[in-house]
Write a protein that holds these residues in place. Structure first.
Motif, PDB file in Angstrom:
ATOM      1  N   LEU A 128       0.841  -1.195   0.000  1.00 15.76           N
ATOM      2  CA  LEU A 128       0.000   0.000   0.000  1.00 15.76           C
ATOM      3  C   LEU A 128       0.874   1.243   0.000  1.00 15.76           C
ATOM      4  CD1 LEU A 128      -2.665   1.581   0.357  1.00 15.76           C
ATOM      5  CD2 LEU A 128      -2.477   1.185   2.828  1.00 15.76           C
ATOM      6  N   THR A 129       0.649   2.103  -0.976  1.00 20.66           N
ATOM      7  CA  THR A 129       1.319   3.399  -1.023  1.00 20.66           C
ATOM      8  C   THR A 129       0.244   4.473  -0.999  1.00 20.66           C
ATOM      9  OG1 THR A 129       3.212   2.565  -2.265  1.00 20.66           O
ATOM     10  CG2 THR A 129       2.803   4.923  -2.363  1.00 20.66           C
ATOM     11  N   GLY A 130       0.254   5.289   0.056  1.00 23.59           N
ATOM     12  CA  GLY A 130      -0.756   6.332   0.206  1.00 23.59           C
ATOM     13  C   GLY A 130      -0.347   7.620  -0.466  1.00 23.59           C
ATOM     14  N   GLN A 131      -1.087   8.686  -0.137  1.00 25.86           N
ATOM     15  CA  GLN A 131      -0.855   9.973  -0.794  1.00 25.86           C
ATOM     16  C   GLN A 131       0.430  10.635  -0.313  1.00 25.86           C
ATOM     17  OE1 GLN A 131      -4.359  12.510  -0.643  1.00 25.86           O
ATOM     18  NE2 GLN A 131      -5.641  10.720  -0.363  1.00 25.86           N
ATOM     19  N   TYR A 132       0.861  10.289   0.886  1.00 21.70           N
ATOM     20  CA  TYR A 132       2.026  10.940   1.462  1.00 21.70           C
ATOM     21  C   TYR A 132       3.052   9.883   1.849  1.00 21.70           C
ATOM     22  CZ  TYR A 132      -1.569  14.462   1.764  1.00 21.70           C
ATOM     23  OH  TYR A 132      -2.595  15.320   1.443  1.00 21.70           O
ATOM     24  N   ALA A 133       4.331  10.208   1.636  1.00 25.11           N
ATOM     25  CA  ALA A 133       5.396   9.254   1.932  1.00 25.11           C
ATOM     26  C   ALA A 133       5.355   8.850   3.399  1.00 25.11           C
ATOM     27  CB  ALA A 133       6.746   9.864   1.584  1.00 25.11           C
ATOM     28  N   ASP A 158      -2.765   4.786  -3.752  1.00 29.80           N
ATOM     29  CA  ASP A 158      -3.798   5.753  -3.391  1.00 29.80           C
ATOM     30  C   ASP A 158      -3.280   7.163  -3.664  1.00 29.80           C
ATOM     31  OD1 ASP A 158      -6.110   6.855  -2.420  1.00 29.80           O
ATOM     32  OD2 ASP A 158      -5.582   6.617  -0.302  1.00 29.80           O
ATOM     33  N   GLU A 159      -3.677   7.702  -4.823  1.00 32.68           N
ATOM     34  CA  GLU A 159      -3.242   9.021  -5.274  1.00 32.68           C
ATOM     35  C   GLU A 159      -1.718   9.158  -5.137  1.00 32.68           C
ATOM     36  OE1 GLU A 159      -5.636  12.282  -4.046  1.00 32.68           O
ATOM     37  OE2 GLU A 159      -7.477  11.122  -4.058  1.00 32.68           O
ATOM     38  N   PRO A 160      -0.964   8.293  -5.822  1.00 31.97           N
ATOM     39  CA  PRO A 160       0.486   8.208  -5.598  1.00 31.97           C
ATOM     40  C   PRO A 160       1.289   9.389  -6.101  1.00 31.97           C
ATOM     41  CG  PRO A 160      -0.132   6.851  -7.470  1.00 31.97           C
ATOM     42  CD  PRO A 160      -1.422   7.344  -6.855  1.00 31.97           C
ATOM     43  N   THR A 161       0.728  10.220  -6.975  1.00 32.58           N
ATOM     44  CA  THR A 161       1.528  11.319  -7.528  1.00 32.58           C
ATOM     45  C   THR A 161       1.053  12.687  -7.063  1.00 32.58           C
ATOM     46  OG1 THR A 161       0.172  11.410  -9.548  1.00 32.58           O
ATOM     47  CG2 THR A 161       2.111   9.975  -9.581  1.00 32.58           C
ATOM     48  N   THR A 162       0.234  12.723  -6.011  1.00 31.35           N
ATOM     49  CA  THR A 162      -0.224  13.999  -5.472  1.00 31.35           C
ATOM     50  C   THR A 162       0.972  14.866  -5.079  1.00 31.35           C
ATOM     51  OG1 THR A 162      -2.301  13.078  -4.641  1.00 31.35           O
ATOM     52  CG2 THR A 162      -1.517  15.102  -3.600  1.00 31.35           C
ATOM     53  N   GLY A 163       1.014  16.081  -5.601  1.00 34.82           N
ATOM     54  CA  GLY A 163       2.062  17.018  -5.236  1.00 34.82           C
ATOM     55  C   GLY A 163       3.370  16.859  -5.979  1.00 34.82           C
TER      56      GLY A 163
END
Length: 316
Positions: free
Chosen positions: A81-86, A160-165
């Motif tokens: 699982l990879t979320g929106q933030y590291a 989960d939105e992996p490229t946000t920002g």
């Protein structure tokens, strides 16, 4: 083809708010399913249920053939699982982060070190292996976070939105990594607000809004689903934009203006010569005129009535 993930009738409520209201979805083995929706649509809630972090109030779901409630512990052994933030520890080096996760997964010291070195090489982080993660750029931290989710070689990956920002170059790096993972047999559930990202990566797409599935299919099928094309007109003189918008508004509903180009959804291709004649009659010179297949962003707007970035996310 076998389903790596299957969800049927998922319901989740937080107090008086219904985050999911009967969601069905399926991720075929070795493919990418894009889960699209505006902030607050329920994307992250669905991921958290499938990743065994939340229990559904109704419905059922299986991951790798295992029930996410009854077999939660075994499901966790199959997924990354990879979320929106590291989520890496910024005080540790890249190598230390990956070795720590390997040890938590039960690897011995040698195996954890070898796996960390392998992932650092694969994710082009070898030169930064001994630097603290807090010194990494945003794109490097995201690559390290993705590497961390792959230490145990998961069969299924939740992005989960992996490229946000991230900037465009870092986003492209993440896309390349995702493609490589799928080519190696990993199944991916991708949630994103970036419609171009889904268009690039997803084999199939499910669109949810207010906790319900409102559309599904391949990117091309969704583009055809609205039955519309996009008319785009750019006047030679910026001062003529209002005239162009007025002419287009007579022939199509809700024209929009962006970057000096007036666009509108149309279903009748014969509108093109009509626009040309009316603009000519109005004395408007045209620098650009096109009738093209709708983008996913335009399809999303047609389906939901708003763009993907609107509304506030419901966080569990």
């Amino acid at each position: 083809m076998t389903n790596a993930i299957l969800a049927e009738g998922l319901v989740k409520r937080f107090g008086q708010t219904t985050a999911l209201n009967g969601v069905d979805l399926a991720v075929r083995q070795g493919t990418v399913l894009g889960l699209l929706g505006p902030n607050g649509a329920g994307k992250t809630t669905a991921v958290r249920i499938l990743a065994t972090l939340l229990r559904p109030d109704a419905g059922r779901a299986t991951v790798g053939g295992l029930d996410v409630v009854r077999d939660a512990h075994r499901v966790r052994g199959l997924i990354g699982l990879t979320g929106q933030y590291a989520s890496v520890d910024e005080s540790l080096t890249g190598s230390e982060n990956l070795r720590l996760i390997g040890r938590l997964h039960g690897f011995d010291r040698g195996a954890a070190k070898a796996r960390a070195a392998e992932l650092l090489r694969d994710f082009r982080l070898e030169d930064a292996a001994d630097r603290a993660a807090k010194t990494y750029s945003g794109g490097m931290r995201r690559r390290l976070d993705l590497a961390a989710s792959l230490v145990a070689r998961p069969q299924l990956l939740f992005l989960d939105e992996p490229t946000t920002g991230l900037d465009p170059r870092a986003r492209a790096d993440v896309w390349d990594i995702a493609r490589e993972l799928v080519a190696s047999g990993v199944s991916v559930l991708l949630t994103t607000q970036y419609l171009d990202e889904a268009d690039q990566l997803a084999d199939e797409i499910v669109v949810i809004d207010h906790g319900r599935v409102i559309a599904g299919g391949t990117p091309d099928e969704l583009k055809r689903q609205t039955g519309a094309q996009t008319l785009a007109v750019r006047p030679a003189l910026e001062s003529d934009v209002d005239k162009v918008r007025a002419v287009v508004a007579e022939l199509a509903a809700s024209p929009e203006l962006a970057g000096g180009v007036v666009t509108a959804q149309v279903t009748d291709p014969t509108v093109l010569p009509v626009v040309v004649r009316r603009l000519d009659d109005a004395g408007v010179a045209i620098a650009e005129l096109a009738l093209r297949t709708s983008t996913l962003d335009e399809v999303f707007l047609a389906l939901t009535g708003h763009r993907a970035e609107q509304e506030e996310e419901i966080r569990a």
